[in-house]
Design a protein around this motif. Structure first.
Motif, short mmCIF file in Angstrom:
data_model
loop_
_atom_site.label_atom_id
_atom_site.label_comp_id
_atom_site.label_asym_id
_atom_site.label_seq_id
_atom_site.Cartn_x
_atom_site.Cartn_y
_atom_site.Cartn_z
N SER A 91 0.82 -1.20 0.00
CA SER A 91 0.00 0.00 0.00
C SER A 91 0.87 1.26 0.00
CB SER A 91 -1.00 -0.05 1.16
OG SER A 91 -0.60 0.75 2.21
N ARG A 92 2.02 1.20 0.66
CA ARG A 92 2.93 2.36 0.63
C ARG A 92 3.49 2.59 -0.76
NH1 ARG A 92 6.02 0.47 5.25
NH2 ARG A 92 7.71 0.32 3.75
N ALA A 93 3.92 1.47 -1.38
CA ALA A 93 4.52 1.60 -2.70
C ALA A 93 3.50 2.16 -3.69
CB ALA A 93 5.03 0.23 -3.17
N LEU A 94 2.25 1.71 -3.58
CA LEU A 94 1.24 2.14 -4.54
C LEU A 94 0.96 3.63 -4.43
CD1 LEU A 94 -1.31 -0.79 -4.58
CD2 LEU A 94 0.68 -0.39 -6.02
N SER A 95 1.15 4.20 -3.25
CA SER A 95 0.85 5.61 -3.10
C SER A 95 1.88 6.46 -3.85
CB SER A 95 0.78 5.99 -1.63
OG SER A 95 2.07 5.95 -1.10
N ARG A 271 10.74 8.58 9.57
CA ARG A 271 9.62 7.68 9.74
C ARG A 271 8.91 7.53 8.40
NH1 ARG A 271 8.86 3.36 12.11
NH2 ARG A 271 7.02 3.26 13.39
N ILE A 272 8.62 6.31 8.03
CA ILE A 272 7.93 6.08 6.77
C ILE A 272 6.55 6.74 6.81
CG2 ILE A 272 6.88 4.22 5.42
CD1 ILE A 272 9.51 2.68 6.11
N PRO A 287 -0.77 13.48 3.00
CA PRO A 287 -1.47 12.41 3.72
C PRO A 287 -0.51 11.23 3.89
CG PRO A 287 -2.42 12.77 1.51
CD PRO A 287 -1.40 13.83 1.74
N GLY A 288 -0.25 10.81 5.11
CA GLY A 288 0.73 9.75 5.37
C GLY A 288 0.10 8.39 5.14
N PHE A 289 0.57 7.43 5.88
CA PHE A 289 0.02 6.08 5.75
C PHE A 289 -0.71 5.76 7.03
CE2 PHE A 289 4.02 6.29 3.41
CZ PHE A 289 3.51 6.12 2.14
#
Ligand code: GTP
Length: 596
Positions: A91-95, A271-272, A287-289
């Motif tokens: 989900s992080r990569a897709l953002s 921080r990721i 917008p973070g994760f």
């Protein structure tokens, strides 16, 4: 590089459908790696990834492709893992992308993680390009799988690309589709810098390396930047991209993906999901994760107590690289000082232990995994517990609640029967059985997560001959009749071996566990008695007879090689042993509960 000729994309797939192999083909076709350099699964950088053949961390690679329209395009490929334990990485990569290649094995069809990943891609508004892979296999049925993509996923698949990543069929067509169908990134290059951190790790030479997607503005060497969450400022010392080798560039502009280093030394500072901006700029955070909560907990202890400090450092470094993992100090009467760690699932737990051992040269013991329980105490207080050793005195417990998940199982229809039996045995509540196509079925169950952690996944694979796949989400906490079972070794309770069990299954589990322990604990020079107890009540007992003679006495005749082998074997067995009092306990004993 002109923004309208940049494409940021990801490859999403169920485990083993061929994502990494396809990435290799794209690397080759664009000349990013020479044939000589090419080894299988180039992007799986961690040794562990290559050995296990799975992708754990997302990778970002920049490729250049001259399309049929004659223009040169910059393609940023962000590779993602496929296993359910790592869906937060996906989900992080897709953002950081505008599009995704959806790889589906044409001999298998749509699986649980195909679906889960498509949802994540849709949430991020990505353009999805379906690719039917492995068409070289005789059992491939691209037409059936094309229909599944349309019926189950609701995606238009008439233009799905037929490919064999293994043989390189379809590669060109895929590259053209990326250029034609995926939109270029948006984002003002003149605006103040805003970049999203989507991965970061520790490098011995550069300090902390931060992988970013620049959303607005630009980042270059010498620039003073600020991390929004901490407010700390740094000077950028290096900016680069992976091609796939790390390569310096002067600047990264809005829409581009790459890395920077800024002499950040403290492990906890990046921080990721955090936003990077210019030191003086006032900007809103991106917008973070969503925060990732660990679901499974276990103790990690050094075999040699002196290694505790090294373990602490290693865990801190690893944590920076993997925010889905959590830790806090723990002290065990049996194992000494260590850490209570939280994971997404069992595979995640195994990977963390292996990475700590390999990357940091540590020798560790992991205790049996547990979920997090909520316990209502007499007097009205509610506590959360993720370590059986902290279980309160039963007299003080009003009610215990355990986490439930919603499990979605995709299977060919032949295996419905055994899967239902398995779910019932695991205390599941049936919610739905639905035919997605005449061949494939979706089975939905609500299950106590503790039962799933134990061995559900392996059992599901074995009752369905590997054909069923599983995806799950956390649901809620529900009351359960749970008790703590202690394990005593020579009458001494060993806190690190305690487990929480359902009362109805306690006798069975106790007997199984004790006999398993008997198998894995080596014979000692004295008798060892293993007991399982609930409160003061002993529910099972086994005895390991003492070793009477030297092990070598068995090798009468003096066969030297045989003797050597035996000694080697003993040494091997010694590696992950922890002395509890006088008894040597191997790592397997702590995880015996998983093998029941
Ligand atoms: P994870 O990284 O674990 O998510 O797996 P993955 O989706 O990256 O799969 P991977 O590329 O590792 O491929 C899985 C297996 O399928 C490997 O053994 C590949 O050699 C094989 N494979 C991949 N593509 C093809 C193909 O087009 N045809 C055939 N026959 N085999 C393929």
């Amino acid at each position: 590089f002109p923004q309208e000729r940049i494409r940021n994309f990801s490859i999403i797939a169920h485990v083993d459908h061929g994502k990494s192999t396809l990435a290799d083909r794209l690397l080759e076709a664009t000349g990013a790696v020479s044939e000589r350099e090419m080894r299988e699964q180039f992007l799986d950088k961690l040794d562990l990834e290559r050995e296990r053949g799975i992708t754990i961390k997302a990778q970002a690679v920049r490729l250049y492709y001259r399309a049929k329209d004659g223009e040169l395009y910059q393609l940023n490929l962000i590779d993602t893992p496929g296993h359910v334990d790592f869906s937060y990485e996906v989900s992080r990569a897709l953002s950081a992308c505008e599009g995704a290649l959806l790889v589906v094995d044409a001999s298998q069809g749509v699986e649980a993680q195909t679906l889960a990943n498509v949802y994540l891609a849709l949430e991020n508004d990505l353009e999805i390009i379906p690719v039917l892979n492995k068409i070289d296999l005789p059992q491939a049925d691209p037409e059936r799988v094309r229909r599944e993509i349309e019926e189950i996923l609701g995606l238009e698949a008439s233009e799905a690309i037929l490919a064999s990543a293994k043989l390189g069929i379809g590669t060109e067509e895929i590259l053209e589709a990326i250029v034609k169908k995926i939109p270029p990134p948006r984002g003002e290059r003149q605006a103040p810098l805003r970049a999203l951190i989507f991965d970061s790790w520790y490098d011995p030479y550069l300090g902390v390396v931060v992988l970013i997607r620049v959303v607005e503005g630009k980042i270059h060497v010498g620039q003073r930047i600020r991390l929004l969450s901490t407010g700390k400022t740094y000077e950028v010392t290096k900016v680069g991209v992976f091609t796939p080798h790390p390569t310096s560039v002067d600047v990264l502009y809005a829409g581009e993906v790459g890395f920077f280093a800024a002499g950040i030394k403290e492990v906890r500072e990046t921080r990721i999901g955090d936003t990077v901006t210019e030191a003086e700029a006032r900007v809103e955070p991106l917008p973070g994760f969503r925060e990732i909560k660990p679901m499974v907990f276990a103790g990690i202890f050094p075999v040699i107590s002196d290694d505790y400090e090294d373990l602490r450092e290693a865990i801190e470094k690893l944590w920076l690289n993997d925010p889905a993992f959590s830790y806090e100090p723990e002290t065990s009467a049996a194992l000494g000082f260590g850490f209570r760690c939280g994971f997404q699932g069992l595979l995640h737990m195994e990977i963390v232990q292996e990475r700590l051992e390999r990357e940091f040269g540590l020798n560790l013991i992991t205790t049996a995994p547990s979920v997090r329980y909520r316990i209502e105490l007499t007097g009205g207080r509610e506590i959360e517990i993720e370590n059986p050793a902290e279980w309160p005195d039963p007299g003080k417990i009003l009610r215990v609640k355990e986490p439930y998940i919603r499990a979605e199982i995709y299977t060919p229809k032949e295996y419905i029967g055994p899967i239902l039996t398995l779910c019932e045995e695991k205390r599941g509540i049936q919610k739905e059985i639905r035919y997605l196509t005449p061949e494939r079925v979706l089975i939905v169950y609500e299950l106590p997560f503790a039962e799933v952690v134990l061995d559900f996944f392996d059992r599901l694979k074995s009752v369905s001959r590997g054909y069923a796949s599983l995806d799950y989400q956390f649901l809620d906490y529900r009351p359960g009749d749970l008790v703590k079972m202690d394990i005593l070794i020579n009458k001494q309770p060993v806190d690190a071996l305690s487990v929480i069990v359902h009362r109805e299954k306690a006798y069975y589990r106790g007997r199984e566990l004790v006999s398993r322990l008997k198998e894995v604990i080596p014979r000692q020079l004295f008798e060892v008695v293993i007991q399982a107890a609930i409160g003061s009540k002993i529910v099972a007992r086994e005895r390991i007879p003492p070793l009477r003679k030297d092990v070598l006495a068995k090798c009468y005749g003096g066969d030297v090689t045989r003797k050597k082998k035996l000694l080697e074997k003993q040494k091997e067995g010694k590696k992950r042993m922890k002395a509890l009092g006088q008894v040597e306990i191997p790592q397997e004993a702590f995880l015996a509960v998983l093998k029941i």
